[in-house]
Every structure is written in structure tokens, then in C-alpha cells.
Design a protein around this motif. Structure first.
Motif, mmCIF file in Angstrom:
data_model
loop_
_atom_site.group_PDB
_atom_site.id
_atom_site.type_symbol
_atom_site.label_atom_id
_atom_site.label_comp_id
_atom_site.label_asym_id
_atom_site.label_seq_id
_atom_site.Cartn_x
_atom_site.Cartn_y
_atom_site.Cartn_z
ATOM 1 N N GLU A 46 0.842 -1.198 0.000
ATOM 2 C CA GLU A 46 0.000 0.000 0.000
ATOM 3 C C GLU A 46 0.872 1.242 0.000
ATOM 4 O O GLU A 46 2.055 1.191 0.335
ATOM 5 N N ALA A 47 0.252 2.340 -0.402
ATOM 6 C CA ALA A 47 0.945 3.630 -0.416
ATOM 7 C C ALA A 47 -0.080 4.730 -0.232
ATOM 8 O O ALA A 47 -1.253 4.567 -0.601
ATOM 9 N N THR A 48 0.365 5.832 0.328
ATOM 10 C CA THR A 48 -0.488 7.012 0.467
ATOM 11 C C THR A 48 0.300 8.224 0.005
ATOM 12 O O THR A 48 1.434 8.442 0.439
ATOM 13 N N LEU A 49 -0.303 8.982 -0.889
ATOM 14 C CA LEU A 49 0.274 10.231 -1.365
ATOM 15 C C LEU A 49 -0.613 11.372 -0.896
ATOM 16 O O LEU A 49 -1.841 11.252 -0.914
ATOM 17 N N VAL A 50 -0.013 12.468 -0.495
ATOM 18 C CA VAL A 50 -0.746 13.680 -0.149
ATOM 19 C C VAL A 50 -0.156 14.786 -1.011
ATOM 20 O O VAL A 50 1.065 14.988 -1.028
ATOM 21 N N TYR A 51 -1.028 15.485 -1.744
ATOM 22 C CA TYR A 51 -0.531 16.498 -2.663
ATOM 23 C C TYR A 51 -1.571 17.588 -2.878
ATOM 24 O O TYR A 51 -2.759 17.417 -2.593
ATOM 25 N N ASP A 52 -1.104 18.722 -3.384
ATOM 26 C CA ASP A 52 -1.977 19.810 -3.809
ATOM 27 C C ASP A 52 -2.055 19.777 -5.327
ATOM 28 O O ASP A 52 -1.021 19.755 -6.000
ATOM 29 N N VAL A 53 -3.275 19.756 -5.849
ATOM 30 C CA VAL A 53 -3.500 19.824 -7.294
ATOM 31 C C VAL A 53 -3.964 21.238 -7.598
ATOM 32 O O VAL A 53 -4.987 21.693 -7.085
ATOM 33 N N ILE A 82 -7.649 2.297 -5.679
ATOM 34 C CA ILE A 82 -7.244 3.668 -5.398
ATOM 35 C C ILE A 82 -8.428 4.359 -4.746
ATOM 36 O O ILE A 82 -9.557 4.283 -5.248
ATOM 37 N N THR A 83 -8.158 5.024 -3.634
ATOM 38 C CA THR A 83 -9.173 5.833 -2.965
ATOM 39 C C THR A 83 -8.645 7.256 -2.857
ATOM 40 O O THR A 83 -7.560 7.468 -2.297
ATOM 41 N N LEU A 84 -9.388 8.205 -3.420
ATOM 42 C CA LEU A 84 -9.045 9.625 -3.310
ATOM 43 C C LEU A 84 -9.877 10.240 -2.200
ATOM 44 O O LEU A 84 -11.085 9.981 -2.110
ATOM 45 N N ILE A 85 -9.245 11.067 -1.399
ATOM 46 C CA ILE A 85 -9.947 11.758 -0.325
ATOM 47 C C ILE A 85 -9.671 13.247 -0.476
ATOM 48 O O ILE A 85 -8.508 13.670 -0.479
ATOM 49 N N PHE A 86 -10.752 14.018 -0.655
ATOM 50 C CA PHE A 86 -10.630 15.468 -0.751
ATOM 51 C C PHE A 86 -11.986 16.092 -0.491
ATOM 52 O O PHE A 86 -13.013 15.428 -0.556
ATOM 53 N N ASP A 87 -11.987 17.375 -0.207
ATOM 54 C CA ASP A 87 -13.224 18.123 -0.003
ATOM 55 C C ASP A 87 -13.779 18.486 -1.377
ATOM 56 O O ASP A 87 -13.206 19.309 -2.093
ATOM 57 N N ALA A 88 -14.901 17.893 -1.743
ATOM 58 C CA ALA A 88 -15.495 18.126 -3.063
ATOM 59 C C ALA A 88 -16.370 19.380 -3.113
ATOM 60 O O ALA A 88 -16.813 19.768 -4.191
ATOM 61 N N THR A 113 -6.958 25.350 -5.966
ATOM 62 C CA THR A 113 -6.076 24.291 -5.484
ATOM 63 C C THR A 113 -6.843 23.333 -4.583
ATOM 64 O O THR A 113 -7.603 23.752 -3.722
ATOM 65 N N GLN A 114 -6.618 22.065 -4.811
ATOM 66 C CA GLN A 114 -7.314 21.019 -4.049
ATOM 67 C C GLN A 114 -6.296 20.146 -3.331
ATOM 68 O O GLN A 114 -5.466 19.501 -3.966
ATOM 69 N N ARG A 115 -6.335 20.132 -2.015
ATOM 70 C CA ARG A 115 -5.485 19.214 -1.241
ATOM 71 C C ARG A 115 -6.114 17.828 -1.335
ATOM 72 O O ARG A 115 -7.298 17.654 -1.094
ATOM 73 N N THR A 116 -5.297 16.833 -1.668
ATOM 74 C CA THR A 116 -5.790 15.480 -1.916
ATOM 75 C C THR A 116 -4.921 14.445 -1.223
ATOM 76 O O THR A 116 -3.696 14.555 -1.233
ATOM 77 N N ALA A 117 -5.568 13.458 -0.647
ATOM 78 C CA ALA A 117 -4.880 12.268 -0.153
ATOM 79 C C ALA A 117 -5.317 11.118 -1.058
ATOM 80 O O ALA A 117 -6.497 10.993 -1.401
ATOM 81 N N GLU A 118 -4.375 10.310 -1.455
ATOM 82 C CA GLU A 118 -4.662 9.205 -2.370
ATOM 83 C C GLU A 118 -4.043 7.934 -1.792
ATOM 84 O O GLU A 118 -2.845 7.881 -1.526
#
Length: 120
Positions: free
Chosen positions: A70-77, A102-108, A85-90
Motif C-alpha cells: 500500500e501507499a499514500t500520497l498527499v498532494y496539492d492539485v 485507489i481511494t481519493l480523499i478530498f473536499d469536493a 487548489t485542491q489538497r488530496t490524499a490518495e
């Protein structure tokens, strides 16, 4: 391929809009979940890639965490949309060197006006 290499290859390909390279990373059994869409196969997940990358103006990686499967990335798109700009955890799950989920987590919430304008 290691978890890190597989996830990085997938992420780079998606943000570059390279559907062929991105399609090489998912397993035959694959799921994608985000606040805005769901797919139970890689084809469905990658179908909207062109539209997504057409509004991305940059990505700032904030954190990369890798485990054996498993892996988790946190980034700003950064986007050229009113959402900005959207802060995202993947989160990625892998089996035998392929991505199974893949699960994306962000405020929609900031995307709702964009989605409404697009008729979604």
C-alpha cells in the motif's frame, strides 16, 4: 516493480495524461473511489483522465508513504477552475506489483459549482 515504483509510475502517467502508461499499472481486478466518481475497472477510471488533466496546472507533492502492499500520497492539485487548489490524499492498494484499488480523499465542496455548470 516495487510499490514505490508502481505508484510513482501511475501518478506520473495520470498527471501527464498518458492513458497508455497509466493503464499498465492497475490489476485486472481494480476499484476506484473518490467523492465525485466510482469505477470498478481501470477503463472506467481512466475514461475521464483527459478532462481532468486539461484543467491541472501543477501538482505539489507534500508526502509519500510506502509500504509493502500500500501507499499514500498527499498532494496539492492546482487547477484552472474556480475551485483552484485542491489538497488530496490518495491511497493505493497493491497485489503482485499491480494496483488493485485507489481511494481519493478530498473536499469536493468547491467542485460542486463546476459540476453543476457541466450538467453533472
Amino acid at each position: 516493480m516495487t510499490t514505490r515504483a508502481t505508484v510513482r509510475a501511475c501518478s506520473r502517467a495520470r498527471f501527464a495524461g498518458d492513458v497508455t502508461a497509466a493503464a499498465a499499472q492497475p490489476a485486472d481486478t481494480f476499484t476506484f473511489r473518490s467523492p465525485l466518481m466510482r469505477s470498478d475497472d481501470a477503463r472506467g477510471h481512466l475514461a475521464g483522465l483527459g478532462g481532468f488533466v486539461s484543467v491541472v496546472t501543477g501538482v505539489d507533492m507534500l508526502s509519500e508513504l510506502y509500504g509493502e502492499s500500500e501507499a499514500t500520497l498527499v498532494y496539492d492539485v492546482h487547477t484552472a477552475t474556480p475551485a483552484g487548489t485542491q489538497r488530496t490524499a490518495e491511497h493505493f492498494r497493491l497485489r503482485d506489483g499491480k494496483i488493485t484499488a485507489i481511494t481519493l480523499i478530498f473536499d469536493a465542496t468547491p467542485r460542486h459549482p463546476v459540476m453543476a455548470a457541466a450538467g453533472r
